[in-house]
Scaffold this active site. Structure first.
Site, PDB file in Angstrom:
ATOM      1  N   SER A 124       0.781  -1.225   0.000  1.00 52.87           N
ATOM      2  CA  SER A 124       0.000   0.000   0.000  1.00 52.87           C
ATOM      3  C   SER A 124       0.823   1.290   0.000  1.00 52.87           C
ATOM      4  O   SER A 124       0.724   2.105  -0.912  1.00 52.87           O
ATOM      5  CB  SER A 124      -0.927  -0.006   1.220  1.00 52.87           C
ATOM      6  N   HIS A 178      -1.891   6.769   4.675  1.00 49.89           N
ATOM      7  CA  HIS A 178      -0.931   5.687   4.853  1.00 49.89           C
ATOM      8  C   HIS A 178       0.442   5.967   4.260  1.00 49.89           C
ATOM      9  O   HIS A 178       1.086   5.081   3.702  1.00 49.89           O
ATOM     10  CB  HIS A 178      -1.492   4.374   4.297  1.00 49.89           C
ATOM     11  N   ASP A 344      -4.443  -0.559  -4.879  1.00 50.80           N
ATOM     12  CA  ASP A 344      -3.088  -0.165  -4.498  1.00 50.80           C
ATOM     13  C   ASP A 344      -2.087  -1.312  -4.551  1.00 50.80           C
ATOM     14  O   ASP A 344      -0.882  -1.095  -4.468  1.00 50.80           O
ATOM     15  CB  ASP A 344      -3.079   0.485  -3.107  1.00 50.80           C
TER      16      ASP A 344
END
Length: 536
Positions: A124, A178, A344
């Site tokens: 990710s 993230h 992702d």
């Protein structure tokens, strides 16, 4: 294009035979043998491209006509899902066949450009940073998902959001971030005008609250309080450009089940607000789903034919996309907006059955095709020829260069660092556009893992997906395998990468060695931010 709720279509779709074939039958595929073609280098710090000058001219004329007609540059909507597999979508062979219809995504694919060889990074955080910087992880520095309270790697980055903002775009980030919780890596400090979402990843907010996964914490008041006092962010947050984050709501399991709904509403409000604006927008909408752990809200629990939480979440993600597109259409902005839909990384297989489906070898965390080949769809009403499918190579880094071309901001591409993205504007906009990318370079953390040219993939490092300690095929529990003699796979004949044909295809060896040398040479002039292992 008609956007419909998957719940309304479910009775029609469930039980239909050959549904995936029916969905893809309207797609016209084009193909170019790129292996013998020569590449050119647009600039010393840019990746080599396959030139298609006539298609480039056609695309730029089309873009100029659009700007003349509308008076501004196009809006850009990136809809980035989490851990959704290549095979989850109906047009990729999933959908009804795997217990979760995706009619809205399928409709956009039929009316746009569907890519079958689009690539992310293995996980990710590296993918998200690559999309926003146009650089491979060994250049931007985020090699794996950031965890509890870890700093990110965007402090010294030049991001797509910043460059689009400088070009007059309103930049909005919604959902999962993230890329680090430290202030220098937060979205409001790397080019976004506004951010509403969370800074980490789903399981870090909920797993320690769930007695099924963490009974030793969830059933202990003392340990629960201990976790609460740790410094990592536990909230859905909001921030405006240059400001500090504000806590909106603490994320527990109940809140988590509603996050994609909340974020959808936030993005729709943004779309409605921008309807009368003279400025174009960049909306970077990143879903919470379908990363484990999935807790569907009541409306979606059991909504999929599979009656399983991951599949229920896929149904919701499809509905959310449909609502975003409907908002664009309702506000008169659909024809002005390029929409990019992707995942992702490949599917997370270590959380089965709360995981995705893939027809390839491996999964998230690996550089086998299952870890990095992702669904990718482009839709732009009236601009992208409908009904196209292509196996032309596309890297998610290409979003960086392509969006800057659409924004008329290619002069802003930094020259002090190497950019791995390729401008794919002509691929998207020319009537029978071909990919401008010849090579896909695979990096597994700091290991130069593999390179793809045409249908062949040359592998020198890979992650083990069997043996002691492996939870499920792919994922983060393997170990590095270094092949003393390279492996070569024909991805058309062998998508599972099970049959090493290197001994019978030695004639191609120099082709791959040349490609690898050119790639490695870029690190001599533009050194990576981490120590790299290049192999042969």
């Amino acid at each position: 294009m008609e956007i419909q709720s998957s719940r309304l279509l479910r009775k029609v779709l469930i039980g239909a035979t050959g549904s995936a074939l029916a969905l893809t039958s309207a797609l016209a595929a084009n193909y170019e043998d790129t292996m013998p073609l020569e590449t050119v280098k647009p600039a010393p710090n840019l990746e080599e491209v396959l030139p298609h000058p006539e298609q480039r001219e056609e695309a730029m004329a089309k873009l100029a006509e659009f700007e003349s007609r509308t008076g501004k540059r196009p809006n850009i909507l990136v809809y980035l899902m989490d851990d959704v597999g290549w095979g989850d979508l109906g047009v990729y062979g999933g959908g009804v066949a795997v217990g979760a219809p995706t009619p809205n995504m399928d409709a956009l694919a039929r009316d746009g450009l569907m890519l079958t060889s689009a690539y992310s990074q293995p996980s990710s955080s590296p993918t998200r940073a690559t999309l926003l910087t146009g650089q491979l992880p060994v250049r931007h520095g985020i090699l794996r998902p950031t965890l509890y309270n870890e700093p990110g790697g965007l402090t010294n980055a030049v991001t797509l959001a910043q460059l689009l903002s400088d070009a007059g775009y309103v930049t909005q980030a919604v959902g999962k971030w993230h890329m680090g919780e430290n202030p220098g890596s937060q979205p409001q400090n790397v080019g976004f005008d506004d951010f509403s979402g969370f800074l980490s990843v789903s399981d870090l907010y909920t797993e320690w609250r769930d007695p099924y996964f963490y009974p030793e914490i969830a059933t202990s008041e003392e340990r629960t309080e201990m976790i609460r006092e740790w410094a990592f962010e536990k909230y859905w947050v909001h921030a405006e450009k240059g400001g500090t984050i504000e806590q909106v709501k603490e994320i527990d399991i109940e809140v988590s089940s509603h996050l994609d709904e909340y974020w959808k509403d936030y993005s729709i409000e943004f779309i409605e607000k921008m309807a009368d604006s003279d400025q174009p927008f960049f909306l970077y909408h990143c879903t919470r789903g379908a990363h484990f752990d999935n807790y569907p809200r009541d409306e979606y629990e059991g909504s999929s034919p599979a009656k399983q939480v991951y599949k229920d979440t896929i149904v919701e993600l499809d509905d959310i996309l449909g609502e975003l597109v409907a908002a664009l259409e309702r506000t008169g902005q659909l024809e002005n907006t390029l929409i990019f839909i992707a995942s992702d990384n490949g599917p997370e297989m270590e959380s089965w059955p709360d995981s995705a489906y893939s027809p390839f070898r491996g999964a998230k965390g690996s550089t086998w095709e299952g870890g990095v080949r992702v669904p990718a769809i482009f839709y732009w009403k009236g601009m992208i020829e409908p009904g196209r499918a292509s196996d032309g190579l596309f890297d998610i880094a290409d979003i960086f260069n392509t969006c800057l071309t659409l924004a008329g901001a290619t002069d802003s591409i930094p020259t002090d660092r190497f950019i791995d993205g390729v401008d794919q504007t002509s691929f998207l906009l020319a009537e029978e556009g071909l990919s401008n990318r010849k090579y896909i370079y695979y990096w597994l953390m700091s290991y130069f893992s593999a390179v793809r040219v045409a249908e062949y993939k040359y592998v020198q490092f890979a992650e083990s997906d069997s043996g002691e300690g492996i939870v499920n095929p792919g994922g983060f529990t393997g170990y590095i395998m270094a092949f003393p003699y390279y492996h070569l796979y024909n991805l058309y004949l062998d998508p599972k990468e099970e049959h090493n044909v290197s001994i019978r295809k030695l004639v191609f060896t120099d082709l791959f060695l040349e490609a690898m040398k050119k790639h490695i040479d870029t690190f001599l002039e533009y050194p990576p931010v981490v120590e790299i292992i290049t192999g042969h």
